[in-house]
Every structure is written in C-alpha cells, then in structure tokens.
Design an enzyme around this catalytic site. Sequence first.
Site, short mmCIF file in Angstrom:
data_model
loop_
_atom_site.label_atom_id
_atom_site.label_comp_id
_atom_site.label_asym_id
_atom_site.label_seq_id
_atom_site.Cartn_x
_atom_site.Cartn_y
_atom_site.Cartn_z
N SER A 111 0.80 -1.22 0.00
CA SER A 111 0.00 0.00 0.00
C SER A 111 0.84 1.27 0.00
O SER A 111 1.62 1.48 -0.91
CB SER A 111 -0.95 -0.04 1.18
OG SER A 111 -1.86 1.01 1.09
N HIS A 112 0.71 2.08 1.04
CA HIS A 112 1.37 3.39 1.08
C HIS A 112 2.83 3.29 1.52
O HIS A 112 3.51 4.31 1.59
CB HIS A 112 0.60 4.31 2.02
CG HIS A 112 0.44 3.70 3.38
ND1 HIS A 112 -0.45 2.67 3.61
CD2 HIS A 112 1.06 3.93 4.55
CE1 HIS A 112 -0.36 2.32 4.89
NE2 HIS A 112 0.55 3.06 5.47
N ASP A 276 -2.70 6.42 -3.31
CA ASP A 276 -1.52 5.76 -2.74
C ASP A 276 -1.02 4.61 -3.61
O ASP A 276 -1.48 4.40 -4.73
CB ASP A 276 -1.82 5.28 -1.31
CG ASP A 276 -2.77 4.09 -1.30
OD1 ASP A 276 -3.60 3.99 -2.22
OD2 ASP A 276 -2.67 3.25 -0.38
N ASP A 278 -1.39 1.37 -3.81
CA ASP A 278 -2.32 0.39 -4.39
C ASP A 278 -3.67 0.98 -4.77
O ASP A 278 -4.60 0.24 -5.11
CB ASP A 278 -2.50 -0.79 -3.43
CG ASP A 278 -3.10 -0.38 -2.10
OD1 ASP A 278 -2.89 0.77 -1.69
OD2 ASP A 278 -3.78 -1.21 -1.48
N ASP A 280 -6.08 2.64 -3.14
CA ASP A 280 -7.31 2.66 -2.34
C ASP A 280 -7.46 3.92 -1.49
O ASP A 280 -8.52 4.14 -0.92
CB ASP A 280 -7.44 1.38 -1.49
CG ASP A 280 -6.25 1.11 -0.60
OD1 ASP A 280 -5.28 1.90 -0.63
OD2 ASP A 280 -6.28 0.10 0.13
N ARG A 281 -6.40 4.74 -1.40
CA ARG A 281 -6.52 5.97 -0.61
C ARG A 281 -6.74 7.18 -1.50
O ARG A 281 -6.41 7.15 -2.68
CB ARG A 281 -5.24 6.21 0.19
CG ARG A 281 -4.99 5.14 1.20
CD ARG A 281 -3.80 5.52 2.07
NE ARG A 281 -3.64 4.51 3.10
CZ ARG A 281 -3.08 4.71 4.28
NH1 ARG A 281 -2.58 5.90 4.57
NH2 ARG A 281 -2.99 3.74 5.16
N LYS A 375 -11.64 0.24 0.19
CA LYS A 375 -11.68 1.68 -0.02
C LYS A 375 -11.17 1.97 -1.42
O LYS A 375 -10.50 1.14 -2.03
CB LYS A 375 -10.89 2.41 1.05
CG LYS A 375 -9.44 1.98 1.22
CD LYS A 375 -8.86 2.66 2.46
CE LYS A 375 -7.39 2.39 2.63
NZ LYS A 375 -7.12 1.16 3.39
#
Length: 542
Positions: A111-112, A276, A278, A280-281, A375
């Site tokens: 992710s992030h 981000d 992946d 999702d943010r 998300k």
Amino acid sequence: MTVLRTTPFDDQRPGTSGLRKKTAVFRQPRYLENFVQSVFDAVGDVRGQTLVLGGDGRYHNREAIQTILRMAAANGVGRVLVGCGGILSTPAASCVIRKHGAYGGLILSASHNPGGPDGDFGIKYNIGNGGPAPEKVTEAIHARTMEIREYRMLEAPDVDLDRPGTSVLGSMAVEIIDPVEDYAQLMRSLFDFDAIAGLLRSGHFSLRFDAMHAVTGPYAKALLEDALGAPAGTVIRGEPLPDFGGGHPDPNLTYAPELVAMMSGADAPGFGAASDGDGDRNMILGRDFFVTPSDSLAVLAANARLVPGYRDGLAGVARSMPTSMAVDRVAAELGIPCYETPTGWKFFGNLMDAGKVDLCGEESFGTGSNHVREKDGLWAVLFWLNILAVRRQSVAEIVVEHWARFGRNIYSRHDYEGVDAGAAQQVMTQVREAGERLPGTALAGRTVSVCDDFSYRDPVDGSLSSGQGLRILFSDGARIVFRLSGTGTEGATIRIYLEAYEPDASRHGMDAQEALAELIAAAEEISRLKAITGRTRPTVIT
Ligand code: VG1
Ligand code: CO
C-alpha cells in the site's frame, strides 16, 4: 507437481491489511511460498475455483506473481485472472473478484509503504465478497503458517504477463485481463460522466491528479483524461514505477509536496487529488484548501443524493473509531445509522454485505462504498467531481458551508514513526494507567468522561475484536485516541488522534493545530511520549 519440505517462519501474522515486510524478508527462500500455501490450506477448498491476482507494480511484483501462479496450479486452482503486466489496484481487484464471481484473490502490495529492494512488500487475501479477509480468516492463515511443513509447486516456465488472453499452466487456466476495463465500467455506472465532462469543458475548471508513480496512473489516465476529456498532463507522476520514483506513495500533505505546491495560489486548479501505492486511498484538495478525510466522508454522505449511484439515499454509514465524528452528525440529520468499527477496511465488509451501510471511511485517507469491498481512491475523486459538477461551487465553499450547517469536527493525527517497539509499548501502558484515574477530572479545559480500550462486537457475525485503541473521551465531545499502527515494518508507529467539536461558525477558520493545542498538550502530559521515546515532534502531522 512437486511437494517441497519447509519449516515455519514465526513472523507471518497479517496486520491491519495483510502481511507486510521488508522486500528482502519476502525474497528469502520459502518466505512467500509458506504464506501462500498457508492461504491455500486455510481458506477452504480452492480446487477448481477462480482466483484473482495482481499487485501495485512495486519491486518483486512480477516474480511473486510467477511463484503464486505455479503454486496455484499445483494446488488445483481452476482459473486465475491476472491483471495485465501484473497490475491491479486494490479496488479494481475487489471489483474483478465480485464481477467474475471469484472464490477470492491475492493482492500484492504494501500500500502506502515505500517500495524497492530496500522498501516494503506485502500480500493480502481477499474473500469472495471482494473484501479483505476478516479476522477469523487471517487468524486461520496465521495458525497455518506456524505449523506448515510443505508446499506445492508446479515446475513450469514463466507466464507472459503482458499478453492479454488465456493460456494454461498444468491444468489451470491463466487469463491475462485488462486491469482497468471492469473497474472503469463500474465507475461509469455510478457517476454522471456527462456532467463531469461538462464541468471540465466549461473553461472555469481544471484539476490535477497525482498518481505518485504508483498503480493509479493507468486508471486515472483512462478515466480522467480519456473518458472525461481532461487535458493530457492532468495526471502527474502517472507511470507506475517499481520504486515509485523513490517516493513514499502516501497521499498526504507531507509526501505529496509537488501537488500541494501546484494547488496553491490564485491560478491553481480548482481541484487536486492523489492516491496511494495500491490505489485505495485519496487526498482531496481545493485551491489553497485541504479537506481532511473525515470531513470528506461527511461531505460525500451529505451530498450522496446528487450522484446517480446514490440517488436513492443511503441505508447507513460507517467509520473507523479514530475517524472524526463529522459523519455521525450527517447520519443523525439523515435519520440513518452510523456504525463505529475498529481500524481497517475488513471490518466494513459484513456491514455492507448485510445492507446496513453503503458509505464508509477512515481518517487515513480511505473512503469507499458498497460498489466494491475496499476503499477506493479514484471513486472518491469521481464522487467529488460529480458533486462539484452539480453544485458549481469551489471545494472550500462546499466544506465551509458543510461546517456552517453541521458544525466543524476539528481534527488532526500525529504519527511518530519508527519508534523503538518497547518504548511504544511503554507509552501505551502509561496512557492505560493514567486513564484509570482520569474520568471525572479536568483536562485541557474540559472534563474527562470515559477512558477505555476500544472493542467492537460485529453486529452481523457477533465476533469480538478487542484492544483496538485507547480512548480518552471528554464530556463536550472532544477525544484523544492512542493506537499502535499495524501496517509498519520497522519498529513501531504511535498514532495520536485528536478531535474537538466547534459549533461556532466564527471559529471554523481556525488552524487545526492551534484549535487543538490544549488537547495536544494534554496528550503529551498523559502519555509522557517525549520523555519515553526521546522524540520531540511527530514524524507526520495530518
Ligand atoms: C493504516 C490506517 C488504516 C488503514 C490501513 C491500511 O493502518 O491507519 O486506517 O486501513 O493503514 O491502509 P495502521 O494500522 O497502520 O494504522 V492501506 O491503504 O495502506 O492498505
Ligand atoms: Co492503500
């Protein structure tokens, strides 16, 4: 097919969102294999089933996909849908799992967290509803990693991940799919693309989207530039790179400084956003204006009926416990329930599957709805653009009007990253002990009403999740929350969440750090964080 002997690794418990480790840890022989075999052993009978596989394109993504494909074939999986080039954003993977009725999916991402040989890698398993595996599944996977003795592997050459179409690996079908198509179609079904395109053509509006050299570049170009007609160059840092261009793909004010600079000044675009690693943010910016993720969730909830996909109104909303209570006020006015869950998207899945909520969010730049079970960064961007296209006001005007109507939940999060793990535990112990004496006393010019360790009973399956964050609640609605991160890979990260409710519109323009100064001082007084950790200031302030 070969059965290979192995021995357990004792550090494979999934955290807030999957298993995340240094890339070098994942590259050790048998490390990924052990975890993937444990997933296959723990999630039910995968033989003959369809799985979805893809990642955010970070370093080691392609190699990991080849390994997982060979293992899936050896474990009797019937078919795997793989995003072309090994790419699938987290929300797109969720969409593909749902649309194709897959048994589940594996998403490769930290992710992030930064990527590259010295960065982080990660893997998470999503279930058939498209959402992150719930705790009982991740616990079963972890239990399996502790006793694993062998894994299965097919000896076979690499699959060409860049050529769309179907091939076979042993007796398993491998379908290389367009990573954007299913997702883009879903977005078209939810939002008024004509209205947004009209806004973009009006000549009074422009936007910037920072993909941070992570997975959303191809999605954002397809949707914002190709489908909606925003000019080329609207998407910046749009090419996914294995090391994210050396950056930290976390869309916040600290790690997206170029975008923040572009959004300042009289000539700045009317809307800016970033996503981000992946996808999702989301971070939402107006001209010289930052929308906190908690406020963004509340604004989306209050304006949902303006958007075709949500025209009939919302059944309910949910937020993670540390997220500000701004959305609670909207829910109260709409007369719909608002659920408070622990941190992590996996807790929203049951509520959405049961039809209890259709919009949810977290303070950590995560917003989403029941269109998928993750998300979704670009979805939030399109939601905002749809609202802007209908209301024809600036981002700042919309948020300031929202505050005037509902009051402002002034909010900030202070992160102390890479703290010594023992010291972080000591801080939490200190807060827990101090909390026993606090209720009824005066602190930060207020009265403390409750101190507790948040726990959640899932209203759908009755499962209990405890130890989800230490809360200090004040009688005027203010809160201080202490939590340890479950996504880091080095030492510990302490998060302090601060919130105060301000009904008086004449005070809504205040800087959050100033408005929260008393609570910030109280947090330090209670936790003695500076003395215990030796830190003088937070690593990131949001
Ligand atoms: C963080 C956030 C949490 C989010 C999680 C995964 O977890 O606080 O809200 O769901 O990251 O987000 P933690 O345990 O570090 O606080 V993502 O975009 O990184 O998968
Ligand atoms: Co993410």
